[in-house]
Write a protein that holds these residues in place. Sequence first.
Motif, short mmCIF file in Angstrom:
data_model
loop_
_atom_site.label_atom_id
_atom_site.label_comp_id
_atom_site.label_asym_id
_atom_site.label_seq_id
_atom_site.Cartn_x
_atom_site.Cartn_y
_atom_site.Cartn_z
N GLY A 47 0.82 -1.21 0.00
CA GLY A 47 0.00 0.00 0.00
C GLY A 47 0.85 1.25 0.00
N TRP A 48 0.16 2.37 -0.07
CA TRP A 48 0.84 3.67 -0.07
C TRP A 48 1.51 3.92 1.28
CZ3 TRP A 48 1.18 6.00 -4.62
CH2 TRP A 48 0.21 5.75 -5.59
N GLU A 49 2.54 4.76 1.27
CA GLU A 49 3.11 5.23 2.53
C GLU A 49 2.00 5.94 3.31
OE1 GLU A 49 5.99 4.61 3.74
OE2 GLU A 49 6.82 3.63 1.97
N ALA A 50 1.94 5.67 4.61
CA ALA A 50 0.94 6.26 5.51
C ALA A 50 -0.47 5.72 5.28
CB ALA A 50 0.94 7.79 5.41
N PHE A 143 -3.35 -7.89 0.11
CA PHE A 143 -4.07 -6.63 0.27
C PHE A 143 -3.24 -5.47 -0.27
CE2 PHE A 143 -5.84 -9.07 3.93
CZ PHE A 143 -7.17 -9.05 3.55
N PHE A 144 -3.90 -4.58 -1.02
CA PHE A 144 -3.29 -3.29 -1.35
C PHE A 144 -4.12 -2.21 -0.68
CE2 PHE A 144 -2.60 0.64 -3.59
CZ PHE A 144 -1.22 0.69 -3.61
N LEU A 145 -3.50 -1.46 0.23
CA LEU A 145 -4.19 -0.42 0.98
C LEU A 145 -4.13 0.88 0.19
CD1 LEU A 145 -2.85 -1.18 4.58
CD2 LEU A 145 -4.65 -2.31 3.27
N HIS A 146 -5.29 1.32 -0.25
CA HIS A 146 -5.37 2.47 -1.15
C HIS A 146 -5.92 3.69 -0.42
CE1 HIS A 146 -5.55 4.77 -4.72
NE2 HIS A 146 -6.85 4.60 -4.99
N VAL A 184 1.07 5.50 -9.39
CA VAL A 184 -0.21 4.82 -9.65
C VAL A 184 -0.07 3.85 -10.82
CG1 VAL A 184 -2.53 5.17 -10.56
CG2 VAL A 184 -1.76 6.54 -8.63
N LYS A 185 0.63 4.27 -11.87
CA LYS A 185 0.77 3.42 -13.05
C LYS A 185 1.54 2.15 -12.72
CE LYS A 185 0.79 7.52 -16.03
NZ LYS A 185 1.60 8.34 -16.98
N LEU A 186 2.60 2.27 -11.90
CA LEU A 186 3.38 1.09 -11.50
C LEU A 186 2.54 0.12 -10.68
CD1 LEU A 186 6.78 2.74 -10.44
CD2 LEU A 186 6.29 1.50 -12.55
N ILE A 187 1.75 0.69 -9.78
CA ILE A 187 0.92 -0.15 -8.92
C ILE A 187 -0.17 -0.85 -9.73
CG2 ILE A 187 -0.75 -0.09 -7.03
CD1 ILE A 187 1.00 2.20 -5.86
N GLU A 188 -0.78 -0.15 -10.65
CA GLU A 188 -1.80 -0.77 -11.49
C GLU A 188 -1.21 -1.89 -12.33
OE1 GLU A 188 -3.68 2.41 -13.62
OE2 GLU A 188 -5.13 2.76 -12.00
#
Length: 508
Positions: A47-50, A143-146, A184-188
């Motif tokens: 997931g994203w930082e924080a 899980f990816f926390l968005h 975002v593009k890398l994560i997708e």
Amino acid sequence: MLEKIDLSRKLGKEEYKRMTPVLGERLGSLQRKARDRNIPVIILFEGWEASGKGTLMNELILPLDPRGFRVHYVHSSADDNQNAYWPPMRRFWALTPPRGRIGIFSRSWYRLILDKPRSIVTYEDISSFERQLSQDGCLIVKFFLHISKKEQKKRLKRMDEDAASTWRVSEREWEDHKNYDETVKLIEEMIQKTDKAYAPWTIVESNDKRYATVKILTTVADCIERRLEQEERVQNLTSEQPFPSVASTKEEEAIDESEKPIPSSLAPSVLKNLDLDKQLEKGEYKKKLPVLQNRLRELQYELYKVRRPMVVVFEGPDAAGKGGCIKRLTQRLDPRGYQVSPTASPNDWEKAHHYLWRFWDAFPKAGHICIYDRSWYGRVLVERVEGFAAEWEWRRAYEEINEMEAQWFDYGCIILKFWLQIDSDEQLARFTERQRNPDRNWKITPEDWRNREKWSAYEEAAEEMILRTSTTFAPWTIVQANDKEFARIKVLRKTVDVAEKALGFKGQ
């Protein structure tokens, strides 16, 4: 894809208080059932930082028995220099949970690509890792926390202003925030390429902590429950078949068709037509042996200087001379730079993991040599012939082994694989000599005589193994071993030649 996720989802305090105790009791019960069924579980958080990975992981483990799980925090691959001495996926193989336990990862193997875009690891490598674990019965929950860019900025600022958490916010975290739109593009891409039936992604809307907590607890509970139901159905089947969670029925049928053993009447014969009369005169043997051994010692130091590992595998029938070849191969090597790994039957701890787990663990440090006296090929040899592995298990092993060796090769490993072949008469003569000689009869056991009765079955398994796993990056070398001196010199010569070519001492 991520921009379509509704991050406004929330859960009221009262509803949250009502739901979490029920979910907690359900999770605790399911954990015990998974333990009793020997189901290993991997739960990973990206997931994203924080985005709240630590907080949400804590909510997940609160209702669990702490004796049944282990939490792993994965540092950035760019900051972990020690791991550079081994293939990138090795440390994650080492962390896979044994049967009946849960491994929880705060960040994971996906960091090998997200943190280091030019990593030699590919999404195909990661998918093969997850597929192999799943095929072995492991449940994988990802899980990816968005969170939104606005929410991330708010959280980072709050953490930075708090004396208790300001140490967690560095220039890197703020730089990552600036690159949010590009990331975002890398994560997708990551999600699209690795969202598989055996290891699907669950995107968690994490702007609201209560909503995210309930979604995670519910998802884990549902996944474990479905796996338990699948286990129950499998036990009720009268015929043995691959684990139902690995793929759909059609996909599984396709795997079966592609991995079916080749009928012995149709398979190319590599061993049966081998000329085993090749010999080497004693005088020539004594002349060549020290020259090749000294050259190999020189190459050992060159391997260390450029930090390239070497793996040497020995397989073959009982009494084929593997030990003698290994002794001559190592006789003049620096003992600090190599190890011999004799592969015995797996112990209880090794059986609690995927069968390749112990071989990843034994992979040599960069610049060192590991010599395997028998190896991972036992899955498609002795385990196949003796029935220790189900047919669907050893069928899929060809692909699994090729994938493992490909990752080792991509890392820079030099791989040599020797099959030492003798005929049945020569084996009988060696068995008889061992039995008569008091100094050597420890080398012969009733098991050896029993295995001899299955000579044809072992030879058929070896033929198919060689055909399916002799690759451009890790080919098999067949060694005519009726004459021990000829076999030893052929092994040494091949090892020297391959090492010299890999190190650039000979024309490519």
